[in-house]
Design an enzyme around this catalytic site. Structure first.
Site, mmCIF file in Angstrom:
data_model
loop_
_atom_site.group_PDB
_atom_site.id
_atom_site.type_symbol
_atom_site.label_atom_id
_atom_site.label_comp_id
_atom_site.label_asym_id
_atom_site.label_seq_id
_atom_site.Cartn_x
_atom_site.Cartn_y
_atom_site.Cartn_z
ATOM 1 N N ALA A 29 0.844 -1.201 0.000
ATOM 2 C CA ALA A 29 0.000 0.000 0.000
ATOM 3 C C ALA A 29 0.874 1.244 0.000
ATOM 4 C CB ALA A 29 -0.922 -0.009 1.211
ATOM 5 N N ASN A 30 0.269 2.422 0.128
ATOM 6 C CA ASN A 30 1.026 3.670 0.242
ATOM 7 C C ASN A 30 0.284 4.617 1.181
ATOM 8 O OD1 ASN A 30 -0.772 5.509 -1.356
ATOM 9 N ND2 ASN A 30 -0.352 3.980 -2.937
ATOM 10 N N ARG A 31 0.840 5.791 1.409
ATOM 11 C CA ARG A 31 0.338 6.686 2.458
ATOM 12 C C ARG A 31 -0.808 7.590 2.017
ATOM 13 N NH1 ARG A 31 3.479 6.264 6.831
ATOM 14 N NH2 ARG A 31 5.650 5.626 6.530
#
Ligand code: C5P
Length: 222
Positions: A29-31
């Site tokens: 995932a990412n932020r």
């Protein structure tokens, strides 16, 4: 002033991160928080547009008047974007994962205690924005986002050309970290760079809707 400058227009918005599963319990995932994309969908609906929001996994409420489709992966997002066309404008705010696990395991990968570290092979995800730019159903106004940490304008100009979109809305995520409440954006197009002050994400969204409405009215009066 016209309070519903996007009345009669159909806008497609992508927002949030994507989650790329590794096995049933793990993902890449990412932020991305989805806040800027959801604020844009909300502002588009307030401005009178018909809004379709294709959202990655984020715990945000659906803005009033917005039709929301939830997806998990980049491949799912690409399919829902394609299915949502045609649109007068598409605003691709999602932070789509560049890579997914090359093969998703059906069962949880187990740690066997021997110190063996499983390899993680990656495969490239489709570039949804670049694909839309080449598509026969390309929206007349196609807008990408770019989160950069340095040389923001230069990278945005390169991205504009590489992706084939009309505008890149670029911001410096070292000055306004992902997940924050404000953004200082630069709108890069073939006509030059329009730099705005640091504003709350809702204000960025509203100002962007005015600019989009002006642009759409120039090309085809509603
Ligand atoms: O260079 P980068 O891929 O980060 O460009 C970001 C822009 O491209 C954003 O508008 C993002 O939504 C879009 N994008 C996409 N599909 C990808 C990667 C990025 O639509 N696989």
């Amino acid at each position: 002033a016209n309070h519903r400058p996007l009345y009669g227009r159909r806008l497609l918005v992508t927002a949030g991160p994507t989650h790329e599963p590794i096995d049933p319990v793990r993902y890449i995932a990412n932020r991305s928080s989805g806040k800027q994309g959801f604020a844009i969908a909300a502002a588009a609906a307030e401005a009178g547009a018909e809004v379709l929001l294709v959202a990655g996994p984020v715990p945000l409420p659906t803005p009033p008047g917005v039709v929301r489709i939830d997806v998990e992966t980049a491949v799912e997002m690409a399919a829902e974007v394609e299915a949502a066309l045609p649109a007068d404008a598409a605003i691709m705010v999602a932070a789509v994962a560049d890579w997914r696990a090359a093969d998703t395991r059906a069962k949880k990968i187990k740690k066997d205690g021997s110190g063996h570290v499983p390899p993680l092979a990656l495969a490239e995800n489709p570039d949804i924005l670049a694909g839309l730019a080449r598509s026969a159903k390309r929206p007349p106004l196609l807008i990408g986002f770019a989160a950069e940490t340095n040389d923001v304008i230069d990278h945005a100009q390169a991205k504009l050309a590489r992706k084939g979109c009309d505008w890149i809305v670029a911001n410096d995520v070292s000055a306004d970290p992902m997940g924050g409440e404000t953004n200082r954006v630069h709108i890069v197009s073939k006509d030059g760079v329009d730099s705005w002050d640091r504003l709350p994400k809702q204000a960025v969204a509203r100002k962007l809707m005015e600019k989009i409405a002006d642009e759409l009215d120039k090309c085809s009066p509603a």
